[in-house]
Design a protein around this motif. Structure first.
Motif, short mmCIF file in Angstrom:
data_model
loop_
_atom_site.label_atom_id
_atom_site.label_comp_id
_atom_site.label_asym_id
_atom_site.label_seq_id
_atom_site.Cartn_x
_atom_site.Cartn_y
_atom_site.Cartn_z
N HIS A 1 5.00 19.37 -29.35
CA HIS A 1 3.57 19.64 -29.55
C HIS A 1 2.79 18.34 -29.53
O HIS A 1 3.17 17.38 -30.18
N ILE A 2 1.72 18.33 -28.72
CA ILE A 2 0.83 17.18 -28.69
C ILE A 2 -0.53 17.68 -29.13
O ILE A 2 -1.11 18.58 -28.51
N ARG A 3 -0.98 17.12 -30.24
CA ARG A 3 -2.27 17.56 -30.78
C ARG A 3 -3.38 16.72 -30.19
O ARG A 3 -3.24 15.49 -30.09
N PHE A 4 -4.47 17.38 -29.84
CA PHE A 4 -5.64 16.61 -29.40
C PHE A 4 -6.79 16.94 -30.33
O PHE A 4 -7.22 18.10 -30.42
N ASP A 5 -7.26 15.92 -31.04
CA ASP A 5 -8.38 16.08 -31.95
C ASP A 5 -9.68 15.94 -31.14
O ASP A 5 -10.07 14.84 -30.78
N VAL A 6 -10.31 17.06 -30.84
CA VAL A 6 -11.48 17.03 -29.94
C VAL A 6 -12.64 16.24 -30.55
O VAL A 6 -13.47 15.70 -29.82
N LEU A 7 -12.68 16.14 -31.88
CA LEU A 7 -13.80 15.42 -32.49
C LEU A 7 -13.70 13.91 -32.28
O LEU A 7 -14.69 13.19 -32.45
N SER A 8 -12.50 13.44 -31.87
CA SER A 8 -12.35 12.00 -31.58
C SER A 8 -13.32 11.57 -30.49
O SER A 8 -13.76 10.42 -30.44
N VAL A 9 -13.69 12.50 -29.61
CA VAL A 9 -14.57 12.20 -28.48
C VAL A 9 -15.92 11.64 -28.96
O VAL A 9 -16.52 10.80 -28.29
N ALA B 1 -21.56 3.74 -20.30
CA ALA B 1 -21.27 4.33 -21.62
C ALA B 1 -20.09 5.29 -21.58
O ALA B 1 -19.51 5.62 -22.62
N SER B 2 -19.71 5.75 -20.38
CA SER B 2 -18.62 6.72 -20.28
C SER B 2 -17.29 6.10 -20.74
O SER B 2 -16.39 6.82 -21.18
N THR B 3 -17.17 4.77 -20.66
CA THR B 3 -15.90 4.14 -21.04
C THR B 3 -15.62 4.33 -22.53
O THR B 3 -14.46 4.39 -22.95
N GLN B 4 -16.69 4.41 -23.34
CA GLN B 4 -16.51 4.65 -24.77
C GLN B 4 -15.82 6.00 -24.99
O GLN B 4 -14.93 6.13 -25.82
N ILE B 5 -16.26 7.01 -24.23
CA ILE B 5 -15.66 8.34 -24.38
C ILE B 5 -14.20 8.30 -23.95
O ILE B 5 -13.34 8.88 -24.62
N ALA B 6 -13.91 7.60 -22.85
CA ALA B 6 -12.52 7.51 -22.40
C ALA B 6 -11.67 6.82 -23.46
O ALA B 6 -10.55 7.26 -23.77
N ASP B 7 -12.21 5.74 -24.05
CA ASP B 7 -11.48 5.06 -25.12
C ASP B 7 -11.27 6.02 -26.29
O ASP B 7 -10.21 6.04 -26.91
N ASN B 8 -12.30 6.80 -26.59
CA ASN B 8 -12.23 7.74 -27.72
C ASN B 8 -11.14 8.77 -27.53
O ASN B 8 -10.27 8.96 -28.37
N TYR B 9 -11.19 9.48 -26.40
CA TYR B 9 -10.22 10.58 -26.27
C TYR B 9 -8.80 10.06 -26.13
O TYR B 9 -7.85 10.75 -26.48
N ALA B 10 -8.65 8.82 -25.63
CA ALA B 10 -7.30 8.27 -25.52
C ALA B 10 -6.65 8.11 -26.89
O ALA B 10 -5.43 8.15 -27.01
N THR B 11 -7.48 7.95 -27.95
CA THR B 11 -6.91 7.82 -29.30
C THR B 11 -6.76 9.17 -29.97
O THR B 11 -6.21 9.26 -31.07
N GLY B 12 -7.27 10.22 -29.32
CA GLY B 12 -7.28 11.54 -29.97
C GLY B 12 -5.98 12.32 -29.85
O GLY B 12 -5.82 13.37 -30.45
N PHE B 13 -5.02 11.81 -29.04
CA PHE B 13 -3.75 12.53 -28.84
C PHE B 13 -2.71 12.06 -29.86
O PHE B 13 -2.48 10.86 -30.00
N GLN B 14 -2.12 12.99 -30.58
CA GLN B 14 -1.15 12.67 -31.62
C GLN B 14 0.07 13.57 -31.50
O GLN B 14 -0.03 14.69 -31.00
N TYR B 15 1.19 13.07 -31.99
CA TYR B 15 2.43 13.86 -32.01
C TYR B 15 2.30 14.99 -33.03
O TYR B 15 1.84 14.79 -34.15
N GLY B 16 2.71 16.18 -32.64
CA GLY B 16 2.56 17.34 -33.53
C GLY B 16 3.87 18.04 -33.83
O GLY B 16 3.86 19.20 -34.25
N GLY B 17 5.01 17.39 -33.63
CA GLY B 17 6.30 18.00 -33.98
C GLY B 17 7.02 18.61 -32.79
O GLY B 17 6.40 18.88 -31.75
#
Lengths: 362, 258
Positions: free
Chosen positions: B213-221, B238-254
């Motif tokens: 499971h890979i969790r994506f926290d949509v609010l990271s955007v 400014a779009s690069t900020q969003i790309a940086d944001n969502y890249a950190t939003g993916f987490q391991y979920g088990g």
């Protein structure tokens, strides 16, 4: 039925297909031989080899005929009323003669002047701002633009699949009846690659085909070489670069900057080819100049020193524009008229195809 | 005797296929405020405390690799390494792969499409890479006027956004940009690496199916964005900020083994 008879059936099917195609393509020169062998690209002697990668989409007359049919088919637009040929009229070197801005479905107006289509096999980018780098991806732009053809490629593919004839033509051109985004685009680019304009008086003079410039034309050629050829480089009469030619900025259209987001690209637009210029009025990306005189007056005395003005339009004194005497202008016009390729605009193989009435859908 | 036959069979298999593979499924779970994302009706608070609701979420995952503790990598073959994840289509959130047996400590992938694939000839752009795909449904992931794929698309609304001329308070984030064809432009390709916990390394064995499971926290955007200004972002700096944001939003979920 015995297996030995099978080959005859294929030959028969092939004959029927060939018959269907040639009947359909009436008006095409009789020299066209409809077989699936690759044809030879019409390479002009005074041009370098094409930029378009013909190894990926082999030059093939059946594909060109299919592309020609698609090019002139309103089915590619949302309500069936606008084809590629609507804004790219052969008699005007595939520009939209007399229209400042392109026209789309429901009488919509586009934002820029529909450019002439010619020698696209040598173009390094497409659109006034160069946003498209591959001819195969270019037709998607006008097809999907809401003020041009307003249709989705997906829906074009679906409509073509349901057509009575198209699957047969795709079979003849590509070897199977399958219709995909790629095949539609490649057929259209084949037709556009076939739009080679290299038979103007200028070309015949350059190739030494027994034609000579008049005195006035020769004088104009000299002026051209001294004052215009930096940007409008031979043999394409464009160097395919993006430059700010100092037009007064009436609108918020920043040209190339819209693609690269670079402030250094503000007001830069693709240098258009001068080939067939006598046929492609109005001029400039917004079609602001109705005639050649207006264009020459602009360069002689109206160039604005806006952001990123092209250095070639700033004289050593700091004055803007290109000094042109009235005699220079007249000579220049005479020369520019020698760039008209009447064989190109009358080439039947590139002309509008008669589309059967039942194929026109609204 | 029997085990010897089995062993030799295994050796033959090994010789034939190099090693055996097993099915690994990557399951993308879209979450907001720690719960399953609900499109349209769900309202959530961003880190700036702005209420938002989301109407569309879709993005490309590509160039997937599985990495072992010693650094050895298994790269999913390019031809079968492009996936379009869509929140509104459950099946699209499950990526099924064949991975060689082994113990892996990290999974890495691109959010977006690599630059080489972004300039492929049209005849090679099939499946989710077809530039004509999903245009009729307004879910196209392709820019026509500035040729290139949209890597990540998220749309929705927020009362924090000033009303447009028609009274709507919407945001549209269409993020792409592969670095330019021959002149450098914005590059929003991001590689995400999911480190698996030491105790939870991915054990790929031929008799079991693993579901990671890979969790994506949509609010990271929305992190570090000002919704008053940044409500329509496409191919701008400014779009690069969003790309940086969502890249950190993916987490391991088990991981589950089936």
């Amino acid at each position: 039925m015995s297996m030995r008879k099978m080959p005859y059936i294929y030959v028969l099917m092939g004959l029927v297909l060939t018959g269907l195609l040639s009947g359909f393509l009436q008006g095409a020169p009789a020299v066209h031989v409809f077989n699936n062998q690759d044809s030879t690209f019409p390479q002009p002697a005074n041009f370098p080899p094409p930029v378009y990668d013909l190894s990926k989409n082999k030059f093939n007359k059946i594909k060109i005929e299919l592309g020609r049919r698609l090019f002139y088919d309103g089915t590619l637009s949302k309500n069936g009323t606008v084809s590629c040929g609507t804004c790219h009229i052969q008699a005007s070197a595939f520009s939209h003669h007399g229209h400042r801005l392109s026209h789309g479905i429901f009488d919509s107006l586009g934002a820029r002047n529909a450019p002439a289509l010619q020698n696209l096999a040598w173009a390094t980018s497409f659109m006034w701002d160069g946003g498209v780098k591959d001819l195969d991806l270019q037709p998607i732009v006008p097809i999907t633009n809401h003020v041009e053809m307003g249709e989705s490629v997906e829906s074009v593919v679906e409509k073509i699949k349901r057509d009575q004839y198209y699957p047969l033509y795709f079979n003849a051109a590509f070897g199977s009846r399958e219709i995909t985004t790629a095949r539609v685009m490649q057929a259209l680019s084949q037709f556009m690659v076939a739009m080679v304009s290299a038979n103007s008086k200028y070309d015949k003079v350059v190739r030494k085909e027994g034609v000579a410039f008049t005195k006035e034309e020769a004088a104009g050629y000299k002026v051209f070489q001294q004052k215009c050829a930096t940007c409008h480089a031979e043999p394409f009469f464009t160097d395919f670069s993006f430059r700010n030619n100092g037009l007064y900025p009436y609108s918020e259209d920043f040209g190339r900057m819209g693609i690269t987001s670079e402030p250094g690209d503000k007001y830069r637009f693709k240098v258009p080819s001068l080939r067939n210029i006598a046929l492609t009025a109005p001029y400039m990306h917004d079609g602001r100049f109705k005639g050649l005189d207006f264009v020459l007056t602009h360069y002689a005395q109206d160039v604005q020193l806006t952001d990123n003005i092209d250095p070639s339009l700033v004289q050593s004194s700091g004055r803007a524009g290109i000094p042109l005497t009235p005699a220079d202008k007249e000579a220049l016009k005479s020369f520019l008229y020698t760039l008209t390729d009447s064989a190109f605009v009358r080439n039947k193989g590139l002309g509008e195809v008669n589309i059967c009435p039942q194929c026109i859908r609204y | 005797m029997k085990s010897l036959t089995f062993l030799s069979l295994q050796i033959i298999m090994l010789l034939l296929y190099g090693s055996t593979t097993a099915q690994v499924t990557l399951q993308f779970d879209h979450r907001a405020e720690g719960k399953k994302l609900v499109l349209n009706t769900g309202t959530y608070k961003t880190s700036a405390n702005d209420p938002v609701s989301i109407s569309l979420l879709q993005y490309y995952i590509s160039n997937i690799q599985f990495i072992k503790g010693n650094g050895d990598k298994y790269t999913v073959p390019k031809a079968s390494s492009f996936f379009l994840i869509k929140e509104n289509i459950d099946s699209s959130k499950t990526i099924v792969l064949k991975v060689p047996d082994g113990v892996y400590s990290a999974i890495t992938f691109l959010v977006g499409i690599d630059s080489l694939t972004s300039t492929l000839g049209i005849e090679e752009r099939t499946g989710v890479l077809d530039p004509g795909k999903d245009m009729a449904a307004s879910e196209s992931m392709y820019w026509t006027w500035n040729s290139g794929y949209i890597f990540f698309k998220m749309e929705g609304s927020s009362p924090a956004i000033p009303a447009d001329k028609t009274g709507f308070r919407e945001f549209e984030y269409h993020i792409g940009g592969y670095g330019g064809y021959n002149s450098p432009t914005i590059n929003n390709i991001r590689r995400v690496t999911i480190e698996l916990p030491a105790a939870g390394a991915l054990r790929v064995r031929s008799n079991k199916t693993a579901v990671v499971h890979i969790r994506f926290d949509v609010l990271s955007v929305f992190d570090r964005l000002d919704l008053k200004q940044h409500h329509h972002l496409m191919l701008t700096p400014a779009s690069t900020q969003i790309a940086d944001n969502y890249a950190t939003g993916f987490q391991y979920g088990g991981t589950q083994y089936q």
